[in-house]
Each structure stands twice: as C-alpha cells, then as structure tokens.
Motif scaffolding. Structure first.
Motif, PDB file in Angstrom:
ATOM      1  N   LYS A 155       0.833  -1.207   0.000  1.00 20.09           N
ATOM      2  CA  LYS A 155       0.000   0.000   0.000  1.00 20.09           C
ATOM      3  C   LYS A 155       0.863   1.251   0.000  1.00 20.09           C
ATOM      4  N   ASP A 156       1.944   1.241   0.767  1.00 12.26           N
ATOM      5  CA  ASP A 156       2.833   2.393   0.808  1.00 12.26           C
ATOM      6  C   ASP A 156       3.477   2.641  -0.549  1.00 12.26           C
ATOM      7  N   THR A 157       3.832   1.562  -1.254  1.00 16.85           N
ATOM      8  CA  THR A 157       4.468   1.708  -2.558  1.00 16.85           C
ATOM      9  C   THR A 157       3.515   2.328  -3.567  1.00 16.85           C
ATOM     10  N   HIS A 158       2.292   1.838  -3.611  1.00 20.51           N
ATOM     11  CA  HIS A 158       1.320   2.386  -4.563  1.00 20.51           C
ATOM     12  C   HIS A 158       1.006   3.842  -4.248  1.00 20.51           C
ATOM     13  N   ARG A 159       0.923   4.165  -2.979  1.00 19.65           N
ATOM     14  CA  ARG A 159       0.641   5.548  -2.602  1.00 19.65           C
ATOM     15  C   ARG A 159       1.791   6.458  -3.009  1.00 19.65           C
ATOM     16  N   SER A 160       3.033   6.012  -2.773  1.00 19.17           N
ATOM     17  CA  SER A 160       4.161   6.873  -3.125  1.00 19.17           C
ATOM     18  C   SER A 160       4.334   6.962  -4.640  1.00 19.17           C
ATOM     19  N   MET A 161       3.950   5.915  -5.382  1.00 17.10           N
ATOM     20  CA  MET A 161       4.010   5.995  -6.837  1.00 17.10           C
ATOM     21  C   MET A 161       3.008   7.018  -7.355  1.00 17.10           C
ATOM     22  N   GLY A 162       1.849   7.057  -6.746  1.00 12.11           N
ATOM     23  CA  GLY A 162       0.846   8.050  -7.137  1.00 12.11           C
ATOM     24  C   GLY A 162       1.321   9.462  -6.854  1.00 12.11           C
ATOM     25  N   LYS A 163       1.960   9.645  -5.705  1.00 10.70           N
ATOM     26  CA  LYS A 163       2.492  10.973  -5.377  1.00 10.70           C
ATOM     27  C   LYS A 163       3.608  11.370  -6.334  1.00 10.70           C
ATOM     28  N   PHE A 164       4.434  10.396  -6.734  1.00  6.03           N
ATOM     29  CA  PHE A 164       5.516  10.699  -7.658  1.00  6.03           C
ATOM     30  C   PHE A 164       4.962  11.055  -9.039  1.00  6.03           C
ATOM     31  N   ALA A 165       3.920  10.359  -9.487  1.00  2.00           N
ATOM     32  CA  ALA A 165       3.301  10.684 -10.773  1.00  2.00           C
ATOM     33  C   ALA A 165       2.707  12.092 -10.736  1.00  2.00           C
ATOM     34  N   LYS A 166       2.081  12.455  -9.627  1.00  3.41           N
ATOM     35  CA  LYS A 166       1.534  13.800  -9.480  1.00  3.41           C
ATOM     36  C   LYS A 166       2.655  14.837  -9.510  1.00  3.41           C
ATOM     37  N   PHE A 167       3.769  14.524  -8.869  1.00  5.77           N
ATOM     38  CA  PHE A 167       4.931  15.405  -8.870  1.00  5.77           C
ATOM     39  C   PHE A 167       5.481  15.586 -10.282  1.00  5.77           C
ATOM     40  N   GLN A 168       5.579  14.469 -11.036  1.00  3.52           N
ATOM     41  CA  GLN A 168       6.055  14.563 -12.411  1.00  3.52           C
ATOM     42  C   GLN A 168       5.126  15.389 -13.272  1.00  3.52           C
ATOM     43  N   ASN A 169       3.833  15.188 -13.093  1.00  2.40           N
ATOM     44  CA  ASN A 169       2.861  15.920 -13.916  1.00  2.40           C
ATOM     45  C   ASN A 169       2.882  17.413 -13.626  1.00  2.40           C
ATOM     46  N   SER A 170       3.338  17.798 -12.454  1.00  4.10           N
ATOM     47  CA  SER A 170       3.398  19.226 -12.140  1.00  4.10           C
ATOM     48  C   SER A 170       4.443  19.949 -12.973  1.00  4.10           C
ATOM     49  N   PHE A 171       5.386  19.234 -13.555  1.00  2.44           N
ATOM     50  CA  PHE A 171       6.413  19.846 -14.396  1.00  2.44           C
ATOM     51  C   PHE A 171       6.035  19.917 -15.867  1.00  2.44           C
ATOM     52  N   LYS A 172       4.995  19.222 -16.250  1.00  2.00           N
ATOM     53  CA  LYS A 172       4.581  19.241 -17.656  1.00  2.00           C
ATOM     54  C   LYS A 172       3.928  20.583 -17.983  1.00  2.00           C
ATOM     55  N   GLU A 173       4.268  21.074 -19.166  1.00  6.76           N
ATOM     56  CA  GLU A 173       3.700  22.355 -19.599  1.00  6.76           C
ATOM     57  C   GLU A 173       2.274  22.138 -20.059  1.00  6.76           C
ATOM     58  N   LYS A 174       1.422  23.071 -19.677  1.00 10.81           N
ATOM     59  CA  LYS A 174       0.020  23.014 -20.086  1.00 10.81           C
ATOM     60  C   LYS A 174      -0.116  23.624 -21.462  1.00 10.81           C
ATOM     61  N   LYS A 175      -0.852  22.946 -22.323  1.00  7.87           N
ATOM     62  CA  LYS A 175      -1.024  23.443 -23.699  1.00  7.87           C
ATOM     63  C   LYS A 175      -2.270  24.269 -23.808  1.00  7.87           C
TER      64      LYS A 175
END
Length: 60
Positions: free
Chosen positions: A40-60
């Motif tokens: 459960k901890d792994t899946h939760r931290s993977m979700g947080k990391f994906a959210k972190f990565q998406n924060s760097f993507k430029e919005k079109k």
C-alpha cells in the motif's frame, strides 16, 4: 597463516557463494513475509511521484 596459501584462497571461493546464497534466501523470506505491509505504501508513493512529475509538464 599466509593469506596467499591455497587453503585460504579456496576458503574465500567457497565462502563468498555461501554468503550470497544465504543472503538471497534471507531476502526472499523477508520480502515474502513483509511484502503485503509495504504494498500500500508503494502504490501511494508511486501516485504521489506521478503527481509530482505531472506538475512539471507544460500546459497546452
């Protein structure tokens, strides 16, 4: 005892694989025993990391 003797060399060549096998057995037992606790901890931290990565993507 001279460390370059064949007996000591043979001891090291037997000791290294034995320690590796023992370590791998301990690792497999540890992972199989505690895996459900950390899933459960792994899946939760993977979700947080994906959210972190998406924060760097430029919005079109």
């Amino acid at each position: 005892m001279n460390p370059t003797t064949p007996a000591v060399s043979a001891l090291f060549w037997w000791l290294i694989p034995l320690v590796a096998v023992f370590g791998s057995i301990v690792y497999v037992v540890w992972v199989s025993k505690f895996q459900s606790k950390f899933d459960k901890d792994t899946h939760r931290s993977m979700g947080k990391f994906a959210k972190f990565q998406n924060s760097f993507k430029e919005k079109k």
